[in-house]
Design a protein around this motif. Structure first.
Motif, mmCIF file in Angstrom:
data_model
loop_
_atom_site.group_PDB
_atom_site.id
_atom_site.type_symbol
_atom_site.label_atom_id
_atom_site.label_comp_id
_atom_site.label_asym_id
_atom_site.label_seq_id
_atom_site.Cartn_x
_atom_site.Cartn_y
_atom_site.Cartn_z
ATOM 1 N N ALA A 1 -37.696 80.150 20.140
ATOM 2 C CA ALA A 1 -37.702 81.598 19.938
ATOM 3 C C ALA A 1 -39.089 82.167 20.185
ATOM 4 C CB ALA A 1 -37.242 81.921 18.516
ATOM 5 N N SER A 2 -40.109 81.448 19.740
ATOM 6 C CA SER A 2 -41.479 81.924 19.933
ATOM 7 C C SER A 2 -41.819 82.038 21.412
ATOM 8 C CB SER A 2 -42.467 80.977 19.249
ATOM 9 O OG SER A 2 -42.266 80.966 17.851
ATOM 10 N N LEU A 3 -41.276 81.149 22.220
ATOM 11 C CA LEU A 3 -41.538 81.160 23.664
ATOM 12 C C LEU A 3 -40.411 81.832 24.454
ATOM 13 C CD1 LEU A 3 -43.004 77.564 23.880
ATOM 14 C CD2 LEU A 3 -44.223 79.643 24.524
ATOM 15 N N ASP A 4 -39.439 82.405 23.740
ATOM 16 C CA ASP A 4 -38.298 83.062 24.374
ATOM 17 C C ASP A 4 -37.607 82.128 25.369
ATOM 18 O OD1 ASP A 4 -36.619 85.303 24.604
ATOM 19 O OD2 ASP A 4 -37.602 85.943 26.448
ATOM 20 N N ALA A 5 -37.577 80.835 25.002
ATOM 21 C CA ALA A 5 -37.015 79.822 25.907
ATOM 22 C C ALA A 5 -35.551 79.575 25.588
ATOM 23 C CB ALA A 5 -37.804 78.521 25.780
ATOM 24 N N SER A 6 -34.755 79.467 26.618
ATOM 25 C CA SER A 6 -33.326 79.194 26.440
ATOM 26 C C SER A 6 -32.959 77.772 26.837
ATOM 27 C CB SER A 6 -32.503 80.190 27.264
ATOM 28 O OG SER A 6 -32.858 80.102 28.636
ATOM 29 N N VAL A 7 -33.936 77.017 27.372
ATOM 30 C CA VAL A 7 -33.669 75.661 27.847
ATOM 31 C C VAL A 7 -34.792 74.726 27.409
ATOM 32 C CG1 VAL A 7 -33.321 74.175 29.876
ATOM 33 C CG2 VAL A 7 -32.440 76.513 29.889
ATOM 34 N N ILE A 8 -34.417 73.534 26.930
ATOM 35 C CA ILE A 8 -35.383 72.454 26.712
ATOM 36 C C ILE A 8 -35.099 71.402 27.768
ATOM 37 C CG2 ILE A 8 -36.307 70.727 25.125
ATOM 38 C CD1 ILE A 8 -35.230 72.404 22.827
ATOM 39 N N SER A 9 -36.066 71.158 28.623
ATOM 40 C CA SER A 9 -35.869 70.222 29.733
ATOM 41 C C SER A 9 -36.477 68.870 29.385
ATOM 42 C CB SER A 9 -36.515 70.778 31.007
ATOM 43 O OG SER A 9 -36.354 69.883 32.081
ATOM 44 N N VAL B 1 -42.239 68.399 20.783
ATOM 45 C CA VAL B 1 -42.048 69.693 20.136
ATOM 46 C C VAL B 1 -42.215 69.583 18.637
ATOM 47 C CG1 VAL B 1 -40.579 70.668 21.935
ATOM 48 C CG2 VAL B 1 -39.541 69.346 20.072
ATOM 49 N N GLY B 2 -42.205 68.352 18.093
ATOM 50 C CA GLY B 2 -42.365 68.148 16.660
ATOM 51 C C GLY B 2 -41.137 68.567 15.879
ATOM 52 N N VAL B 3 -41.188 68.319 14.554
ATOM 53 C CA VAL B 3 -40.077 68.727 13.683
ATOM 54 C C VAL B 3 -40.588 69.419 12.425
ATOM 55 C CG1 VAL B 3 -38.498 66.935 14.497
ATOM 56 C CG2 VAL B 3 -40.014 66.455 12.549
ATOM 57 N N LEU C 1 -29.244 70.220 20.764
ATOM 58 C CA LEU C 1 -29.501 71.579 21.233
ATOM 59 C C LEU C 1 -29.164 71.734 22.709
ATOM 60 C CD1 LEU C 1 -32.892 72.296 19.414
ATOM 61 C CD2 LEU C 1 -30.680 73.347 18.920
ATOM 62 N N GLN C 2 -29.410 70.682 23.478
ATOM 63 C CA GLN C 2 -29.093 70.747 24.905
ATOM 64 C C GLN C 2 -27.596 70.841 25.157
ATOM 65 O OE1 GLN C 2 -31.259 67.216 26.079
ATOM 66 N NE2 GLN C 2 -32.890 68.421 27.040
ATOM 67 N N GLY D 1 -35.549 79.703 37.451
ATOM 68 C CA GLY D 1 -35.991 80.973 36.885
ATOM 69 C C GLY D 1 -35.791 81.111 35.390
ATOM 70 N N LYS D 2 -35.409 80.040 34.706
ATOM 71 C CA LYS D 2 -35.146 80.124 33.271
ATOM 72 C C LYS D 2 -36.435 79.903 32.467
ATOM 73 C CE LYS D 2 -30.475 78.257 33.934
ATOM 74 N NZ LYS D 2 -29.583 77.095 33.704
ATOM 75 N N ASN D 3 -36.511 80.594 31.342
ATOM 76 C CA ASN D 3 -37.589 80.316 30.404
ATOM 77 C C ASN D 3 -37.349 78.938 29.789
ATOM 78 O OD1 ASN D 3 -38.542 82.835 30.976
ATOM 79 N ND2 ASN D 3 -38.401 83.628 28.887
ATOM 80 N N THR D 4 -38.313 78.028 29.974
ATOM 81 C CA THR D 4 -38.061 76.607 29.718
ATOM 82 C C THR D 4 -39.201 75.955 28.949
ATOM 83 O OG1 THR D 4 -36.894 76.504 31.851
ATOM 84 C CG2 THR D 4 -37.525 74.403 30.852
ATOM 85 N N ILE D 5 -38.847 75.058 28.033
ATOM 86 C CA ILE D 5 -39.820 74.144 27.430
ATOM 87 C C ILE D 5 -39.582 72.769 28.033
ATOM 88 C CG2 ILE D 5 -40.544 72.955 25.323
ATOM 89 C CD1 ILE D 5 -39.884 75.469 23.766
ATOM 90 N N ILE D 6 -40.617 72.219 28.655
ATOM 91 C CA ILE D 6 -40.518 70.887 29.257
ATOM 92 C C ILE D 6 -41.148 69.892 28.294
ATOM 93 C CG2 ILE D 6 -41.296 69.431 31.165
ATOM 94 C CD1 ILE D 6 -41.263 71.990 32.904
ATOM 95 N N CYS D 7 -40.337 68.974 27.791
ATOM 96 C CA CYS D 7 -40.787 67.987 26.812
ATOM 97 C C CYS D 7 -40.659 66.604 27.432
ATOM 98 C CB CYS D 7 -39.959 68.095 25.531
ATOM 99 S SG CYS D 7 -40.485 66.989 24.213
ATOM 100 N N ALA D 8 -41.806 65.967 27.674
ATOM 101 C CA ALA D 8 -41.798 64.654 28.330
ATOM 102 C C ALA D 8 -43.017 63.864 27.856
ATOM 103 C CB ALA D 8 -41.816 64.818 29.852
ATOM 104 N N PRO D 9 -42.956 62.527 27.912
ATOM 105 C CA PRO D 9 -44.007 61.696 27.318
ATOM 106 C C PRO D 9 -45.367 61.875 27.981
ATOM 107 C CG PRO D 9 -42.065 60.376 27.875
ATOM 108 C CD PRO D 9 -41.870 61.715 28.482
ATOM 109 N N THR D 10 -46.400 61.572 27.207
ATOM 110 C CA THR D 10 -47.759 61.548 27.748
ATOM 111 C C THR D 10 -47.823 60.568 28.908
ATOM 112 O OG1 THR D 10 -48.630 61.977 25.545
ATOM 113 C CG2 THR D 10 -50.174 61.106 27.159
ATOM 114 N N GLY D 11 -48.481 60.966 29.974
ATOM 115 C CA GLY D 11 -48.684 60.063 31.109
ATOM 116 C C GLY D 11 -47.591 60.083 32.150
ATOM 117 N N CYS D 12 -46.577 60.954 31.991
ATOM 118 C CA CYS D 12 -45.475 60.952 32.952
ATOM 119 C C CYS D 12 -45.728 61.902 34.124
ATOM 120 C CB CYS D 12 -44.155 61.309 32.267
ATOM 121 S SG CYS D 12 -44.021 63.036 31.809
#
Length: 973
Positions: A523-531, A503-505, A864-865, A348-359
């Motif tokens: 902050a823009s996505l109100d996300a508290s977790v990067i998965s 996510v870029g830099v 950050l994690q 239930g957490k607001n999350t950004i999922i960052c994973a490679p293309t094709g996964c």
């Protein structure tokens, strides 16, 4: 007086040739209860153009029947021998109304002249116009133009004395398709047509760009409703006989006369549907006002190609091919790393999922969505919205979600820009469990109140969520979310999940700055977790293989005669453009006056051309005719400069022969179109240099050494592995065509049988690929063993999954870190390689910098994690001091770069109010109704009031103190 009955009109039938020759006009008698015309005189004029009639207290009722073939009850009139007198208002003979109609038509004649092509209605006016009058009108159009023909037609019309001519004229307009002009004349209200003038003025300015950048045959089906049928046929005929540029010119001519109030928006939608580069200049909402003319940065320019997504990942590829009946729901093959990625969102957490293309991030989104919908208790239902930026990705995701969830009893629907006109958005949202949207649909629906708030959803999923910045629709949606969250609303907010390969830099130079950039996205996505994948990395590396990266510095020509000649032509063209503004002196617009110190044959030069053309949209002079002349000339000059610039890029990276062919095709099209004096002059200058250009391009000593190196790499790789499958990335569509011709004509490489994959953006000289053509090209590359190489623009770098591809070549092609990761992800086969070929050492350095930034991004995410979620949320905050006492301590000055982001408006800079200080304290923003100072901690010394110890802090995160959340409701009280 009140009119309670509708009086019958007169039905005029076509006269025979003898009658026309004799100049006779006979009404066709209508029997009792038979067919009659359109009825009484038109309704009285509306408020704006009111003409009073003595003895009439109120306007006439509108006709109760439209068109021939309608029966009107209770016919009233006087019948004589062969004569029928029609009654007007208050029982007056129709002659009184005819006189008024004549006066009105004369008064509003300019609208008729600007709108009507009289040759389209002459056949309907046969009962009133003699043969010689018809011939004169047609000759006037052929010799002098449409407007002059309309003037002559109007003169003849106003000279008519026979009864019924006015109704006959209205009927002719209606029959021919001039619905807007018909409505305006019938009511004597021309406001709708008048409002089109702003768009007409803009289109006149943009005409030179339109005819070089728009393929009229592609957009005609979508804008045909805004044109007369005969005009559509004429456009097609001109395209066939004279070429696409002449057809585009004809289309502009027709649009400038269109009386349909929706034609500007219809044109915009058609351009966007075809992803035409012209759509960026065609502004609908504000016409020629408020056009943003900011310069694009290098990074934006390098990633400006149209991007189309095909995330055809093995994990869900079978979903769209599964033909099993709905009752047989096949289980998905889920990997452990995918479960790991989905876990925080399933909690239930607001999350950004960052994973490679094709996964398999799409499979992860299916897992999250299904878990979310199942968690609701009996009597409650979840509602999911999934956002896809581009139409092809939208279509694909809609298909995947439908295939997966409809078998499980859920309702799935989708709305995109291409379908939004035909659906009721709120009903689609209300009646379905999962809605796939292009994000602008929701932005528009929130703005106009169709969707009252985001609380109608319980989960929002953003694909390619790294785009959540600036004025992107994703950010507009999240502004609405944050407004609701910070505004004290008691309505529940949806969960937010973002998906991205990177996510870029941003512009970060070190890890702290990279973390700052990533925190802003969170902050823009109100996300508290990067998965990310941490516990199952071994499994991930078995699925997603990182190809070996090689850099190859190649040589350029030592001398370039082709560039010297074209550069001279460009300097001459620039001088012609500059001479226009030398006459204007101080009124020269900023972007239009920078003609010096520019590198020909670069994307920077292309950027400048775009800036000039955008500045022309808002350029104004007191003399509007002079303003239009200047802008049209500038568009012509810059359009030619753009073609020369394109040719230099082709010559730089391919063969001079291909660049010259590109220019010859362009000038052939120019000759076939309007070919005014300016174009004749520019064409003459090119033709004078043509023999010299032909000679240079055919000289074997001018062969491009870059192509020799590219040929060597391809030969070497296919010698080592004859089954190699290659994607060759280049910057432009013109370069795609040039390299395809080079490979096909090169005996050493022709066995590769190249295919191409480009975006759908189209110009008259360079037609993009349709979606079916793109799919066909991909299928051929996957399945046809003969197609061993695919030449592609950046359309391919963010979504194509071709597992067989084991060689990626970036030919003078480099972008930001996000593009690098996405592109490298295309080489999926084991043992795959990635080559960067460039003659520019700076390009290699930039790509190495991107690799460094990728590592910096991954390290920053890990840091950050490690943060506690509470600290993470706190990092996303801005800080203010409230109270009147603090306000007296600073002064505001206008911000040099004010901006508006949703409900936030950056208005001013704030400084210390002491005259001997004026230190920069931060900015002043307007949030809803509040004027709020947002302060910089580094501008203050913090003193502990107990110990009197003073401390300087560089960042708010280093300052530990009691922070009180901003409560808008409390502030308003």
């Amino acid at each position: 007086m009140k009119i309670t009955k509708q009086f019958p009109g007169v039905l005029w039938g076509p006269s025979g040739p003898a009658a026309r020759r004799a100049g006779q006009r006979r009404p066709q008698r209508g029997g009792s209860g038979g067919e009659v015309g359109r009825g009484a005189a038109p309704a009285a004029p509306r408020l704006q153009f009111r003409f009073s009639l003595s003895g009439c207290g109120s306007p006439a009722a509108p006709p109760s029947a439209r068109g021939f073939g309608k029966s009107l009850p209770d016919p009233v009139g006087f019948k004589g021998s062969g004569v029928r007198v029609r009654l007007g208002l208050a029982g007056r003979p129709a002659a009184v109304m005819t006189a008024e109609q004549r006066r009105n038509l004369h008064a509003f004649g300019d609208y008729v002249r600007k709108t009507l092509d009289p040759t389209h209605i002459l056949s309907y006016m046969a009962p009133w116009f003699r043969d010689d009058m018809v011939q004169y009108v047609q000759a006037e159009k052929n010799n002098k133009g449409t407007m002059e023909a309309a003037s002559l037609f109007l003169r003849y019309l106003l000279e008519l004395q026979e009864e019924g001519w006015f109704r006959g004229f209205l009927d002719a307009l209606d029959q021919a398709g001039y619905s807007g002009l018909y409505e305006a004349i019938e009511s004597w209200d021309f406001q709708k047509i008048e409002k089109l003038e702003e768009h007409r003025a803009l289109l006149r300015r943009l005409q030179p760009v339109f005819k070089t950048r728009v393929n009229p045959k592609d957009i005609l089906p979508d804008i045909s409703e805004c044109l007369i049928d005969q005009e559509c046929e004429e456009i097609i005929q001109v395209c066939s006989n004279k070429g696409l540029m002449a057809g585009a010119e004809k289309m502009v001519e027709c649009l400038l006369r269109s009386d349909k109030e929706n034609w500007p928006k219809t044109l915009k939608l058609a351009l966007e549907k075809e992803e035409s580069v012209f759509s960026e200049l065609w502004t609908v909402e504000q016409g020629a006002k408020g056009v943003e003319t900011k310069d694009l940065g290098d990074e934006e320019i390098e990633t400006s190609e149209i991007q189309i997504f095909y995330k055809e990942e093995p994990e869900y590829q079978n979903l769209s091919q599964n033909s099993s009946p709905p009752s047989e729901v096949a289980p998905l093959k889920i990997r452990n790393y995918q479960l790991e990625l989905a876990l925080p969102a399933k909690e239930g957490k607001n999350t950004i999922i960052c994973a490679p293309t094709g996964c398999g991030k799409t499979l992860v989104s299916l897992l999250i969505c299904e878990h979310h919908l199942k968690k609701f208790p009996q009597g409650r239902k979840g509602k999911v919205v999934f956002f896809a930026i581009h139409l092809p990705l939208y279509e694909q995701q809609k298909s995947v979600f439908s295939q997966y969830f409809e078998r499980r009893g859920y309702k799935v629907a989708g709305i995109s820009g291409a379908t939004s006109e035909n659906v009721v958005v709120d009903q689609i949202v209300e009646n379905n469990d999962i809605i796939i949207l292009t994000p602008q649909i929701l932005v528009n629906s929130l703005k106009d109140g169709t969707i009252p708030s985001l609380s109608v959803f319980t989960l929002m999923m953003f694909d390619e969520c790294h785009n959540t910045s600036k004025h992107h629709p994703y950010n507009m949606i999240m502004f609405n979310y944050l407004d609701q969250k910070l505004g004290g609303s008691s309505d529940p907010l949806p969960q937010v999940v973002g998906l991205t390969a990177s996510v870029g830099v941003g512009d970060a130079k070190n890890r702290d700055e990279a973390m700052e950039h990533i925190c802003k996205l969170c902050a823009s996505l109100d996300a508290s977790v990067i998965s990310t994948v941490k516990d199952n990395l071994q499994e991930l590396t078995e699925v997603v293989y990182k190809p070996e990266k090689n850099f190859r510095k190649v040589e350029s020509r030592t001398t370039d005669g082709f560039k010297c000649i074209i550069s001279q032509l460009m300097r001459e063209t620039e001088s012609l453009a500059k001479s226009i503004f030398d006459e204007l002196g101080a009124v020269t617009p900023e972007n239009l006056s920078r003609f010096q110190n520019r590198d020909f044959g670069t994307q920077k030069y292309e950027q400048w051309i775009i800036a000039v053309q955008k500045a022309c949209i808002v350029f104004q002079l007191p003399d509007k005719a002079e303003e239009s002349r200047i802008c049209k000339a500038l568009y012509l000059y810059t359009s030619h400069l753009r073609k020369y610039n394109d040719a230099l890029i082709i010559s730089e990276h391919a063969r001079m022969k291909d660049a010259l062919d590109y220019l010859k095709d362009f000038f052939n099209n120019v000759r076939a179109a309007g070919f005014d004096e300016t174009e004749q002059d520019l064409t003459r200058r090119f033709e004078e240099k043509l023999p010299e250009l032909e000679s240079v391009s055919m000289d074997p000593s001018n062969e491009n050494p870059k192509l020799k190196d590219l040929c060597f790499i391809l030969q070497e790789e296919y010698h080592l592995n004859p089954e190699t499958r290659t994607i060759l990335f280049v910057k432009t569509r013109a370069l795609v065509d040039a390299l395809k011709k080079w490979i096909e004509e090169n005996p050493k490489l022709s066995f590769l049988k190249p295919g191409i994959l480009t975006g759908r953006g189209k110009t008259t000289n360079n037609t993009g690929m349709t979606l079916p053509a793109q799919k066909c090209a991909l299928d051929a590359f996957r399945t046809n063993g003969d197609n061993k190489i695919l030449i592609a623009t950046s359309v391919a770098d963010e979504g194509i999954d071709i597992a067989q591809c084991n060689l990626v070549i970036l030919y003078e092609y480099v972008g930001n870190v996000i593009k690098m990761i996405q592109t490298r992800g295309r080489g999926r086969a084991k043992g795959s390689k990635c080559f960067l070929l460039t003659s520019n050492a700076d390009v290699i350095e930039k790509e190495k910098m991107n690799m460094y930034k990728e590592k910096m991004m991954n390290d920053s995410i890990l840091s950050l994690q490690a943060w506690d979620e509470a600290i993470f949320k706190e990092k996303e905050c801005h800080y203010t001091v409230v109270g009147n006492a603090f306000r007296e301590c600073f002064v505001c000055r206008s911000h040099p770069k004010p901006k508006i982001f949703g409900s936030f408006e950056k208005k001013a800079k704030i400084y210390c109010a002491r005259e001997d200080c004026s230190h920069d304290w931060g900015i002043c923003v307007k949030y809803k109704t509040f004027e709020i100072p947002v302060i910089k901690i580094e501008s203050f010394v913090v003193e502990d009031i107990a110990t009197r110890v003073q401390t300087l802090y560089a960042k708010w995160r280093d300052f530990n103190f009691e922070k009180i959340p901003f409560d808008a409701a409390e502030m308003s009280n």
